[in-house]
Design a protein around this motif. Structure first.
Motif, short mmCIF file in Angstrom:
data_model
loop_
_atom_site.label_atom_id
_atom_site.label_comp_id
_atom_site.label_asym_id
_atom_site.label_seq_id
_atom_site.Cartn_x
_atom_site.Cartn_y
_atom_site.Cartn_z
N VAL A 130 0.74 -1.18 -0.03
CA VAL A 130 -0.10 0.11 0.11
C VAL A 130 0.96 1.10 -0.03
N ILE A 131 1.79 1.35 0.51
CA ILE A 131 2.67 2.45 0.92
C ILE A 131 3.51 2.51 -0.36
N GLY A 132 3.97 1.57 -0.96
CA GLY A 132 4.36 1.46 -2.36
C GLY A 132 3.74 2.23 -3.39
N ILE A 133 2.48 1.84 -3.29
CA ILE A 133 1.43 2.41 -4.40
C ILE A 133 1.37 3.81 -3.86
N ALA A 134 1.31 4.26 -2.50
CA ALA A 134 1.21 5.62 -2.37
C ALA A 134 2.57 6.35 -2.77
N PHE A 135 3.57 5.92 -2.69
CA PHE A 135 4.64 6.47 -3.38
C PHE A 135 4.63 6.70 -4.72
N ARG A 136 4.07 5.69 -5.50
CA ARG A 136 3.87 5.78 -7.07
C ARG A 136 3.01 6.93 -7.28
N GLY A 137 1.97 7.36 -6.74
CA GLY A 137 1.59 8.39 -7.14
C GLY A 137 0.52 8.18 -8.57
N LEU A 176 8.73 15.63 0.37
CA LEU A 176 9.40 15.34 1.45
C LEU A 176 10.69 14.55 1.60
N ASN A 177 11.04 14.11 0.54
CA ASN A 177 12.08 13.17 0.33
C ASN A 177 12.01 12.08 1.24
N TRP A 178 10.95 11.59 1.15
CA TRP A 178 10.98 10.25 2.12
C TRP A 178 11.44 8.87 1.16
N ARG A 179 11.87 7.97 2.17
CA ARG A 179 12.20 6.69 1.51
C ARG A 179 11.37 5.79 2.11
N LEU A 180 10.96 4.76 1.34
CA LEU A 180 10.10 3.54 1.84
C LEU A 180 10.23 3.06 2.97
N ASN A 181 11.47 2.55 3.19
CA ASN A 181 12.01 2.09 4.72
C ASN A 181 11.42 2.85 5.72
N ASP A 182 11.98 4.26 5.54
CA ASP A 182 11.63 5.31 6.40
C ASP A 182 10.07 5.41 7.05
N VAL A 183 9.42 5.43 5.89
CA VAL A 183 7.92 5.47 5.96
C VAL A 183 7.47 4.24 6.72
N LEU A 184 7.80 3.16 6.03
CA LEU A 184 7.30 1.78 6.54
C LEU A 184 7.30 1.67 7.98
N PHE A 185 8.45 2.22 8.87
CA PHE A 185 8.69 1.83 10.25
C PHE A 185 8.35 3.10 11.03
N ASP A 186 7.70 4.00 10.39
CA ASP A 186 7.33 5.19 11.11
C ASP A 186 5.97 5.40 11.24
N SER A 187 5.15 5.19 12.12
CA SER A 187 3.67 5.04 12.22
C SER A 187 3.12 6.63 11.88
N ASP A 188 3.68 7.58 12.32
CA ASP A 188 3.20 8.96 11.85
C ASP A 188 3.22 9.16 10.54
N LYS A 189 4.40 8.65 9.82
CA LYS A 189 4.47 9.24 8.32
C LYS A 189 3.68 8.08 7.46
N SER A 190 3.84 6.88 7.93
CA SER A 190 2.80 5.86 7.19
C SER A 190 1.47 6.20 7.03
N GLY A 191 0.82 6.66 8.49
CA GLY A 191 -0.68 6.63 8.82
C GLY A 191 -0.70 8.14 7.71
N LYS A 192 0.07 9.02 7.71
CA LYS A 192 -0.23 10.36 7.00
C LYS A 192 -0.41 10.14 5.52
N ILE A 193 0.55 9.24 4.75
CA ILE A 193 0.71 8.81 3.55
C ILE A 193 -0.58 8.11 2.98
#
Length: 326
Positions: free
Chosen positions: A165-172, A289-306
């Motif tokens: 799901v986060i990968g789909i979000a990163f794709r836009g 925001l220059n986010w990386r997938l792994n950083d977002v995957l293990f950060d509940s605030d960033k993953s919830g936001k995206i």
């Protein structure tokens, strides 16, 4: 060759042209508006783009002559570059009330622009085109909302784990960036923002301190999914509140962000409630925001936001796919 996707809004445009004199399809640059017009198979001499310098010059010098045509639908691309045409169009459709005379596209919300005084009220259907929804990419019909309200789900549902799901979000959902490698996609998004702020912004406003706008863009991306708090944002940037509100409105006018008003039971409940702000494309948001997938995957605030932002955009696309328009 860039793949052309069937857009959910295509039928809404065709439907609106049967009943309204003017139809405006608006949305961010590179979201597919020109491609959608092309899918309607209109004659070449009935399609005029104001991105062409020579065409724009003619439109500005002679608005009334520019909008004259001998029947059928005249499509004008990037109408925000020549808002003077709206008054000329009004005169044409007031003299002839036949539906489907004009199909306009715009990369800025005309009603947010101070120089636009003509709304074409009662004559126009407004249809929003967003970046591609997941269902459009998968070539599926929009059916989630109907199924949700009817509480009828298909027997087989494909499930996605958190990383997918986060990968789909990163794709836009911008068609041109969709299938690029991660590094190239981020570069495309950066170039897109740079072009928008350096060129397209000039079409709708005279912004002197562009560095402030770039800083605000990053802050707004980080604010996606939060309640809109101008005072709180003011604390992050050195911009006076009136100027900040103008800048936020401009970013909304370019369809980079969207406010969602609070749900209320009565008008009285609105007092003290804030709207929420959402980025209109999660891929662009993650690149800003220059986010990386792994950083977002293990950060509940960033993953919830995206993920919340992704859900907002998907639901909005499904709602906009219906024949209902404003």
């Amino acid at each position: 060759m860039l793949k052309e996707y069937a857009r959910w809004q295509k039928n809404a445009v065709i439907h609106a042209l049967k009943f309204r004199r003017v139809v405006i399809v608006s949305g961010p640059r590179q979201s597919g508006k020109t491609t959608l017009v092309g899918q309607l198979k209109m004659p070449d001499d009935h399609v005029r783009t104001l991105d062409q310098t020579s065409m724009l010059r003619v439109a500005l010098e002679d608005p009334h002559g520019f909008v004259k045509h001998a029947g059928g639908t005249l499509a004008i691309d990037e109408i925000q570059k020549a808002p003077e045409l709206l008054s000329a169009i009004k005169m044409v459709v007031d003299a002839n009330k036949a539906p489907g005379q004009f199909l306009l596209t715009g990369s800025a919300n005309l009603y947010n622009l101070p120089e636009v005084t003509e709304s074409l009220a009662g004559r126009v259907a407004n249809i929003r085109l967003r970046p591609l929804a997941v269902g459009e990419i998968l070539e599926r019909e929009p059916s989630f909302l109907e199924a949700a309200f009817a509480k009828e789900w298909p027997a087989k549902i494909k499930y996605y784990d958190k990383e997918a799901v986060i990968g789909i979000a990163f794709r836009g959902g911008y068609p041109e960036a969709l299938h690029l490698p991660i590094r190239e996609r981020k570069a495309w998004h950066r170039d897109y923002v740079r072009t928008l702020l350096d060129r397209d912004l000039k079409d709708i406003a005279n912004i002197r301190r562009r560095s402030d706008m770039r800083n605000l863009l990053e802050i707004m991306a980080a604010w996606s999914g939060k309640f809109m708090d101008i005072a709180g944002i003011c604390g992050k940037v050195s911009i006076a509140k009136p100027t900040l509100e103008t800048y936020v409105n401009l970013l909304e006018a370019l369809y980079l962000f969207e406010r969602v008003p609070p749900w209320i039971r009565t008008d009285y409940d609105r007092v003290g409630h804030h709207s929420k702000i959402y980025a209109t494309d999660t891929g662009l948001m993650s690149s800003i925001l220059n986010w990386r997938l792994n950083d977002v995957l293990f950060d509940s605030d960033k993953s919830g936001k995206i993920v919340e932002t992704l859900v907002f955009n998907e639901l909005s696309a499904q709602i906009g796919s219906r024949y209902e328009y404003s």
